[in-house]
Design an enzyme around this catalytic site. Structure first.
Site, PDB file in Angstrom:
ATOM      1  N   HIS A  33      39.971  33.874  23.437  1.00 49.41           N
ATOM      2  CA  HIS A  33      40.378  32.551  23.901  1.00 49.41           C
ATOM      3  C   HIS A  33      40.439  31.543  22.756  1.00 49.41           C
ATOM      4  O   HIS A  33      39.785  31.716  21.720  1.00 49.41           O
ATOM      5  CB  HIS A  33      39.431  32.064  24.985  1.00 49.41           C
ATOM      6  CG  HIS A  33      39.561  32.839  26.256  1.00 49.41           C
ATOM      7  ND1 HIS A  33      38.880  32.518  27.389  1.00 49.41           N
ATOM      8  CD2 HIS A  33      40.314  33.924  26.575  1.00 49.41           C
ATOM      9  CE1 HIS A  33      39.196  33.363  28.349  1.00 49.41           C
ATOM     10  NE2 HIS A  33      40.058  34.227  27.872  1.00 49.41           N
ATOM     11  N   CYS A  54      33.486  31.187  27.752  1.00 53.22           N
ATOM     12  CA  CYS A  54      33.694  30.169  26.717  1.00 53.22           C
ATOM     13  C   CYS A  54      32.644  29.068  26.810  1.00 53.22           C
ATOM     14  O   CYS A  54      32.209  28.542  25.780  1.00 53.22           O
ATOM     15  CB  CYS A  54      35.098  29.585  26.804  1.00 53.22           C
ATOM     16  SG  CYS A  54      36.366  30.709  26.169  1.00 53.22           S
ATOM     17  N   CYS A 108      36.493  28.853  30.485  1.00 58.41           N
ATOM     18  CA  CYS A 108      35.957  29.855  31.413  1.00 58.41           C
ATOM     19  C   CYS A 108      34.436  29.944  31.233  1.00 58.41           C
ATOM     20  O   CYS A 108      33.874  29.365  30.300  1.00 58.41           O
ATOM     21  CB  CYS A 108      36.623  31.205  31.176  1.00 58.41           C
ATOM     22  SG  CYS A 108      36.114  32.046  29.646  1.00 58.41           S
ATOM     23  N   GLU A 117      39.191  28.565  22.491  1.00 58.64           N
ATOM     24  CA  GLU A 117      37.885  27.985  22.185  1.00 58.64           C
ATOM     25  C   GLU A 117      37.066  28.954  21.329  1.00 58.64           C
ATOM     26  O   GLU A 117      36.417  28.551  20.368  1.00 58.64           O
ATOM     27  CB  GLU A 117      37.090  27.696  23.467  1.00 58.64           C
ATOM     28  CG  GLU A 117      37.784  26.821  24.470  1.00 58.64           C
ATOM     29  CD  GLU A 117      38.512  27.602  25.556  1.00 58.64           C
ATOM     30  OE1 GLU A 117      38.358  27.255  26.732  1.00 58.64           O
ATOM     31  OE2 GLU A 117      39.245  28.552  25.219  1.00 58.64           O
TER      32      GLU A 117
END
Length: 162
Positions: free
Chosen positions: A79, A120, A117, A81
């Site tokens: 991801h 994350c 999410c 992040e």
């Protein structure tokens, strides 16, 4: 021409970064800033050396009809992040702000109720990031205090998605 405010300036940069994303479902871009200096950036894509979903022509999560916010272990991508956090040292991340923009890869519309999410969120907490700013539309955004993720541990609720 009016000068853009600092928050939207960093969100605009995150939005440019998401264009490098290779997810065929949703593209995300992240910028981490501390003391008005960009510390790192990230976008969603497969780990280095592996084929990206846009190269393969399919999304494993989409193929399996996995709802948004669930079963990220089935996702090929790291991801945005996570990539931004990986690219920085923790000492630089402490008390920083993460700016995040997500768009639907097919429609180009901003992701509604975009949010990191659950996985994350754990990365963000341990990195020492203090605030998150998520773009809602071209000029509006939501600010999140990471302390809220600690105080309101949604992983204990047994709830999936977002």
């Amino acid at each position: 021409m009016a000068r853009v405010d600092k928050t939207n300036y960093y969100l605009d940069i995150a939005e440019s970064i998401l264009e490098r994303g290779t997810c065929i479902r949703r593209k995300y871009g992240a910028v981490i800033v501390k003391n008005d200096e960009i510390i790192s950036t990230g976008y969603a894509g497969a780990p280095r050396g592996r084929k990206n979903c846009d190269e393969l022509g399919f999304c494993a999560r989409e193929k399996l009809k996995i709802p948004r916010g669930e079963r990220y272990e089935m996702c090929r991508s790291v991801h945005a992040e996570q990539n931004a956090i990986i690219s920085a040292s923790r000492r630089d991340l402490i008390d920083s702000t993460l700016y995040l923009v997500g768009v639907d890869a097919k429609s180009g519309e901003y992701v509604e109720n975009a949010s990191p999410c659950m996985l994350c969120k754990r990365f963000i907490i341990n990195a020492g990031i203090k605030n998150i700013v998520v773009r809602n539309n071209k000029t509006e955004y939501t600010e999140i205090k990471v302390q809220d993720y600690i105080d309101n541990d949604d992983s204990l609720e047994g709830k999936f998605g977002y």
